[in-house]
Design an enzyme around this catalytic site. Structure first.
Site, short mmCIF file in Angstrom:
data_model
loop_
_atom_site.label_atom_id
_atom_site.label_comp_id
_atom_site.label_asym_id
_atom_site.label_seq_id
_atom_site.Cartn_x
_atom_site.Cartn_y
_atom_site.Cartn_z
N GLU A 15 22.94 82.61 65.86
CA GLU A 15 23.81 82.36 67.01
C GLU A 15 24.59 83.60 67.44
O GLU A 15 24.82 83.82 68.63
CB GLU A 15 24.77 81.21 66.71
N HIS A 56 26.77 67.17 64.30
CA HIS A 56 26.01 67.06 65.56
C HIS A 56 26.80 66.27 66.59
O HIS A 56 26.22 65.60 67.43
CB HIS A 56 24.64 66.42 65.32
C1 LIG Z 1 23.57 77.66 62.38
C2 LIG Z 1 22.63 76.59 62.79
N1 LIG Z 1 21.95 76.71 63.93
C3 LIG Z 1 21.09 75.75 64.33
C4 LIG Z 1 20.90 74.63 63.57
C5 LIG Z 1 19.92 73.54 64.03
N2 LIG Z 1 18.82 73.49 63.07
C6 LIG Z 1 18.80 72.62 62.05
S1 LIG Z 1 17.54 72.86 61.03
C7 LIG Z 1 16.92 74.12 61.98
C8 LIG Z 1 15.67 74.80 61.57
C9 LIG Z 1 15.77 75.27 60.17
O1 LIG Z 1 14.61 75.97 59.81
P1 LIG Z 1 14.44 76.48 58.34
O2 LIG Z 1 15.67 77.18 57.89
O3 LIG Z 1 13.18 77.24 58.28
O4 LIG Z 1 14.35 75.16 57.47
P2 LIG Z 1 13.32 73.94 57.59
O5 LIG Z 1 13.88 72.99 58.59
O6 LIG Z 1 12.00 74.48 57.96
O7 LIG Z 1 13.33 73.30 56.25
C10 LIG Z 1 17.74 74.35 63.08
C11 LIG Z 1 17.51 75.35 64.11
C12 LIG Z 1 21.64 74.53 62.39
N3 LIG Z 1 21.54 73.46 61.59
N4 LIG Z 1 22.49 75.50 62.01
#
Ligand SMILES: Cc1ncc(C[n+]2csc(CCOP(=O)(O)OP(=O)(O)O)c2C)c(N)n1
Lengths: 328, 343
Positions: A61, A130
């Site tokens: 972000e 959320h």
């Molecule tokens: C700081 C932040 N930005 C955006 C989100 C929204 N979000 C939740 S999970 C996710 C993807 C996470 O990807 P990864 O770290 O690869 O984990 P995975 O879901 O694949 O297990 C996003 C963008 C968040 N939770 N926290």
């Protein structure tokens, strides 16, 4: 009657039309390209405009906003997206220390024409991470403008105005309204000016001030209260910074009573400021204390469904508070 | 579909302290994780609980195995897909109650489903902000170091989360001070809809360790024994005070980011490819081949797990949501929040 579309479609349309009109405009954010946004606000835009006008960013972000600011310094018109207002916190440094202060610290030489779209709000079963409404963090930062539409017409018009504004604008969009609110939206180009509030309903007993979901619920309460013989004037604030004092004060001078609605926790929220403005400037006209109905002073919003209901300033609670104020 | 690190389960794995009985227990835990997860996907679809559900099916080895045989004092900082850590360290009933957000959930229903944590298991209930708990894990490890205690912190993150500035700050500080922490990057190729190639300019996310002066290794996260053989020494090394390790585990989530995500951004062939590289049957085959597990035993284990899951679901469904007054507690230790204009 004109064309009726949803709040979220109005946002997509504004982005689409402005990207077509102004090639300096580009979008950057998480899941906004290939996926079209987790709520589909940017659906189809990457396909139409390409990977460098709708950029799928990593989860970063601070970078999303900061890269936007940098590009704005050299003439781009970035519209970064923060997927959930809850996750704007990693970008605070860039928003507060850079975007808000660049014009000032350079004596007006540089500016940041940037719009950060931030998806916010509760009543969606989103739980602690959320659902947040953290607009007040930014209303405390001179140098930023903060807007939050409550209907599709304003959603489109305010977004177009924000992109064309010479200064950084935080554009909050309430996810509960995305598909639940529909309204007339002109197909062509128009702007809703940043700054002015709008009287959505005239009345004589109580002035209700609100924005976003609280405006929608406030209107619903006002219609019902009308049948009980309580006449409310309802003001949609729309721009939270800078605040349109005039519209609020004129109304309160007429009604003598103010009910301020806020979804965020009560303490030190936007409505605390509105309350202070009213008591400072039109104290003599008041027939009752200014009253606020707000979210609770707990981390917003506790998840379990009964907890969320308990937290929110619902239509019933608004009506109850208005009756109390009327009877004062 | 190319995988940078690919190696079939080793024929003669070194033991790293795993007895035949423990190997079987690990199988039971992996299967329990899978079966619980599949059951809760169904329950979500049937509308039995509110909110959403984040499935971790396909990623059992990367969470269950590193959590196995830790000390109770060892700390786990999870993200949102670490069901497996909880399966190893928390009662099933507790996990079920948390998903249902009922009064008998450790978070009292205040937080968010699938954001599992349990203090007796030394797993912190996560914030959604990705990478947040990796930072906390470093703080925990710092405390252990200051107090000269022989405990370790595990920091879980997805490959997507490694793009967060705060995650770098954590990894860097841990390396500088040789803190007892193991960073586990579950690379499941996608962060929601964003492919790993837009997150790192390399295939192996262990390169994230290079710039901070920490050992980094990439392994096949679907190879149960490989995961054990890599994490157990890293944990031991951290415990000896020799510093942190970053382990990238290549794996795959079979389903959407959450149950409402159709995951249609992923090529079908990719999903099929990874389903064939399911960590559990491969391990099962290894155990059976070495006469450490029979078909009969497998059936018994499955029956036992099914019963445990039934009981956990019953436990959750029998409970009510907490009373609304609970919304006002737990903000501070010494006073409750007011509730003006409520109920
Ligand atoms: C700081 C932040 N930005 C955006 C989100 C929204 N979000 C939740 S999970 C996710 C993807 C996470 O990807 P990864 O770290 O690869 O984990 P995975 O879901 O694949 O297990 C996003 C963008 C968040 N939770 N926290």
């Amino acid at each position: 009657m004109g064309r009726v579309i949803t709040y979220i479609d109005a946002i997509t349309e504004a982005l689409d039309q402005e990207m077509a009109r102004d090639e300096r405009v580009f979008l950057i954010g998480e899941d906004i390209g290939l996926y079209g946004g987790v709520f589909k606000a940017t659906k189809g835009l990457q396909k139409k405009y390409g990977e460098y006008r709708v950029i799928d960013s990593p989860i970063s972000e601070n970078l999303i906003v900061g890269a936007g600011i940098g590009s704005a310094l050299v003439g781009m018109r970035p519209v970064p997206e923060i997927q959930f207002a809850d996750f704007v916190s990693p970008a605070m440094d860039q928003i507060v220390q850079q975007a808000a202060k660049i014009r000032y610290r350079t004596g007006g030489a540089w500016s940041v024409p940037l719009v950060v779209r931030i998806c916010c709000g509760g009543d969606v079963g989103g739980g602690l991470y959320h659902s947040q409404m953290n607009e007040a963090w930014f209303v405390h930062c001179p140098g930023l403008k903060v807007v939050m539409p409550s209907n599709p017409h304003d959603a489109k018009g305010l977004l177009l105005a924000a992109i064309r504004d010479p200064d950084p604008v935080l554009y909050f969009e309430h996810k509960r309204l995305y598909r639940s609110v529909k309204g007339e939206v002109p197909e062509g180009d128009y702007t809703v000016p940043i700054g002015p509030a709008e009287v959505k309903k005239t009345g004589k007993d109580i002035t209700i001030v609100a924005y976003a979901l609280m405006l929608v619920w406030g209107m619903e309460a006002a219609e019902k209260l009308e049948k009980e013989g309580i006449s409310c004037e309802v003001i949609d604030l729309k721009t939270l910074l800078p605040i349109d004092k005039k519209t609020i004060l004129e109304s309160v001078k007429k009604t003598g009573k103010a009910l301020l609605l806020q979804e965020a926790p009560k303490t030190a929220g936007v409505m605390a400021e509105i309350s202070a403005i009213i008591t400072e400037e039109v104290f003599d006209y008041l027939d009752a204390p200014v009253m606020r109905l707000a979210g609770l002073d707990v981390p917003p919003i506790p998840f379990a469904p009964p907890y969320e209901k308990f937290y929110l300033p619902t239509v019933d609670r608004i009506m109850k508070k208005a009756r109390q104020l009327k009877a004062y | 579909m190319k995988v940078a690190y690919e190696k079939p389960p080793s024929e003669t794995p070194s033991e790293f302290g795993l007895s035949p009985k423990e190997k079987k227990e690990l199988y039971y835990l992996l299967l329990k994780c899978r079966m619980f997860d599949e059951r809760f996907r169904k329950l979500f679809r049937a509308g039995r609980f509110a909110g959403t559900y984040f499935s971790a099916v396909g990623q059992e080895a990367t969470t269950v195995v590193p959590s196995y045989k830790l000390l109770p004092q060892d700390f786990i900082g999870p993200a949102h897909r670490e069901l497996g850590c909880n399966i190893v360290r928390s009662p099933l009933k507790v996990i079920a109650a948390q998903i249902y957000a009922r009064a008998n959930s450790p978070d009292k229903g205040l937080s968010h489903p699938c954001h599992y944590g349990y203090k007796p298991a030394n797993i912190i209930t996560p914030a959604s902000t990705v990478a947040g708990q990796s930072v906390l894990a470093v703080g925990v490890a710092l405390a252990y170091k200051i107090r000269k205690e022989p405990y370790v912190a595990l920091a879980f993150v997805g490959e997507g989360g490694t793009a967060m500035g705060p995650w770098y700050e954590a990894v860097n500080f841990a390396a500088v001070h040789k803190l007892p922490v193991v960073f586990i990057v579950q690379n499941n190729l996608w962060g929601e809809s964003v492919p790993a190639r837009l997150v790192g300019a390399f295939e192996d996310f262990s390169h994230r360790a290079d710039g901070v002066g920490m050992p980094g290794v990439s392994i096949d996260g679907n190879d149960v024994l490989k995961v054990w053989e890599t994490t157990a020494p890293a944990v031991a090394r951290a415990r000896r005070g020799e510093g942190p390790t970053l382990i990238e585990m290549k794996t795959y989530r079979w389903y959407g980011h959450s149950e409402i995500d159709p995951a249609d951004y992923r090529p079908k062939e990719e999903v099929e490819y990874w389903k064939k590289r399911d960590p559990i049957p491969a391990y099962e085959k290894y155990l059976m081949g070495n006469k450490k597990l029979t078909l009969e035993e497998k059936k018994q284990i499955e029956e036992k797990i099914d019963k445990e899951i039934d009981e956990a679901v019953e436990f959750a469904e029998a409970a009510d949501y907490g009373p609304v007054e609970w919304v006002l507690g737990d903000v501070y230790a010494d006073f409750k929040a007011d509730a003006p204009d409520r109920p």
